[in-house]
Design an enzyme around this catalytic site. Structure first.
Site, short mmCIF file in Angstrom:
data_model
loop_
_atom_site.label_atom_id
_atom_site.label_comp_id
_atom_site.label_asym_id
_atom_site.label_seq_id
_atom_site.Cartn_x
_atom_site.Cartn_y
_atom_site.Cartn_z
N GLU A 72 9.44 14.54 47.05
CA GLU A 72 10.72 14.69 47.75
C GLU A 72 10.75 13.88 49.04
O GLU A 72 11.79 13.29 49.38
CB GLU A 72 11.01 16.16 48.03
CG GLU A 72 11.31 17.00 46.80
CD GLU A 72 12.57 16.55 46.07
OE1 GLU A 72 13.37 15.78 46.66
OE2 GLU A 72 12.76 16.95 44.91
N TYR A 76 16.70 20.80 52.99
CA TYR A 76 16.68 20.28 51.62
C TYR A 76 15.27 20.32 51.04
O TYR A 76 15.05 20.84 49.94
CB TYR A 76 17.23 18.85 51.56
CG TYR A 76 16.88 18.20 50.25
CD1 TYR A 76 17.54 18.58 49.07
CD2 TYR A 76 15.85 17.28 50.15
CE1 TYR A 76 17.18 18.03 47.85
CE2 TYR A 76 15.49 16.72 48.94
CZ TYR A 76 16.17 17.10 47.79
OH TYR A 76 15.81 16.56 46.58
N CYS A 117 30.25 14.40 31.59
CA CYS A 117 29.93 15.52 32.48
C CYS A 117 30.04 16.86 31.75
O CYS A 117 31.06 17.14 31.12
CB CYS A 117 30.87 15.51 33.68
SG CYS A 117 30.51 16.83 34.86
N LEU A 151 7.54 1.52 51.55
CA LEU A 151 8.49 2.62 51.38
C LEU A 151 9.43 2.76 52.58
O LEU A 151 10.52 3.33 52.46
CB LEU A 151 7.75 3.95 51.17
CG LEU A 151 7.30 4.26 49.75
CD1 LEU A 151 6.43 5.51 49.74
CD2 LEU A 151 8.50 4.46 48.83
N ASP A 209 21.15 17.90 48.78
CA ASP A 209 21.05 16.52 49.22
C ASP A 209 22.38 15.82 48.98
O ASP A 209 23.40 16.45 48.67
CB ASP A 209 19.90 15.80 48.50
CG ASP A 209 20.15 15.63 47.00
OD1 ASP A 209 21.13 16.19 46.48
OD2 ASP A 209 19.34 14.94 46.35
#
Length: 372
Positions: free
Chosen positions: A60, A143, A226, A103, A161
């Site tokens: 995460e 989060y 969806c 990163l 998020d």
């Protein structure tokens, strides 16, 4: 199509005959079709294979501001080098930053180590199985705490998020500004009330996955794919192009820089940035915050002309940070043995590759250091 599928496909028609659903009822109604869709469509990702608290945490943090495909190899290399919290707590910072190289947002890595040290000192080398205690660790916000708590521990806490904000905003046709913390907190409270207690982790991941694959951030959503399109008010009212609402970002500050790729035999010139500010404490190719001509460049480096084997201009480059854009001119400079400069320190090219993390902002020029 089974009965449940038919119901959710046709909910728009059914709802017109009854009183409109409340926000809580609408999101609750989306839970079953969403979980069913996730079971069939979830991507195979390395951190989902063994979702321990440590694995969820590392993934995460890496995924913040970074694409999933880019994270996969970093995640594997990171776990090979640092397989658990105690090893992360003990790793030298230079090694940690080298593992993180490319990163970006390097404070994420530094906070990982700080949190790991607290986990060793206070929780026996584990992450606490408590949402509130997770929030106390460096670098862990609501989060990330919700993701760890729900996915690794099964604790029914939301993980909101950008993907989740977009999905739920469209589902409810909510025009709240999703960049405001008050809007995020309201959504967290709503999801906390309705999330399934026995499938909290799957529910959070399903919302994230729907936002990544169907209710996408850039471009039109793939509404026909969806699983909750019959519930979605933004689709029903043709508002998907207007929702979610975001405050326009401020224009980036443009900074002009001159960057030096300097070699002396097998050695290359590096400089360590100040401990505060952009790219704090990281190593860089030395440079100046303005454009310099050839003579100005050598003067800035403090190198006499007779100690220069050659100097050549490099192609212009740019690098975009969140609030700043660097527009760079570069020079490749080969110095003669014995040349000295106070613009940085020399290290072997192999040392640079093995031990020093060089931010991506310098990638366009760093490659010249390794040409023969």
């Amino acid at each position: 199509m089974n009965g449940n599928d038919w119901f959710f496909e046709n909910l728009e028609v059914l709802e017109r005959e009854e009183a409109p659903l409340s926000a809580e009822e609408r999101v609750r109604a989306a839970t079953k079709p969403l979980l069913s869709w996730f079971r069939k469509n979830a991507r195979v990702l390395p951190w989902r294979e063994d979702p321990t608290p440590y694995h969820v945490w590392i993934s995460e943090i890496m995924l913040q501001q970074t694409r999933v495909e880019a994270v996969k190899d970093y995640y594997r290399r990171f776990l090979e080098a640092l397989p658990d919290i105690p090893s992360l707590a003990e790793v030298p910072e230079e090694r940690l930053l080298k593992l993180w190289e490319g990163l970006g947002y390097y404070n994420r890595a530094r906070n990982l180590k700080k949190a790991a040290k607290e986990a060793v000192a206070c929780y026996g080398g584990n992450l606490p199985a408590s949402y509130k205690e997770l929030l106390l660790l460096p670098g862990i916000g609501s989060y990330t705490a919700g993701a760890i708590a729900s996915i690794a521990y099964g604790i029914p806490e939301p993980a909101v998020d950008g993907n989740v904000l977009r999905v739920v905003s469209r589902l409810l046709a909510d025009r709240g500004d999703i960049l405001k913390q008050s809007v995020k907190r309201q959504m967290e409270e709503l999801l906390r009330e309705i999330m399934p207690k026995d499938a909290a982790g799957a529910f959070n991941q399903a919302l994230m996955e729907l936002g990544a694959l169907v209710c996408v951030p850039n471009g039109a959503p793939h509404c026909q794919e969806c699983p909750v399109k019959g519930l979605c008010l933004a689709r029903r009212e043709d508002l998907t192009g207007q929702i979610p609402v975001k405050t326009p970002k401020k224009a980036r500050v443009i900074e002009e820089r001159t960057v030096f790729a300097v070699r002396k035999g097998e050695q290359v010139l590096l400089h360590k940035r100040p401990e505060k500010g952009l790219l704090a404490g990281l190593y860089e190719l030395p440079g100046e915050n303005q454009y310099l001509g050839r003579e100005e460049a050598l003067c800035w480096l403090g190198v006499e002309e007779e100690m220069v084997e050659f100097i050549e201009p490099l192609p212009d480059a740019k690098h975009i940070f969140s609030h700043v854009e660097w527009r760079m001119k570069g020079y490749y400079i080969l110095l003669k043995e014995g040349a000295e400069t106070e613009a940085g320190f020399f290290t072997d090219r192999g040392e640079l590759q093995e031990n020093y993390a060089l931010p991506g902002a310098f990638r366009a020029y760093a490659k010249y250091l390794f040409q023969s």
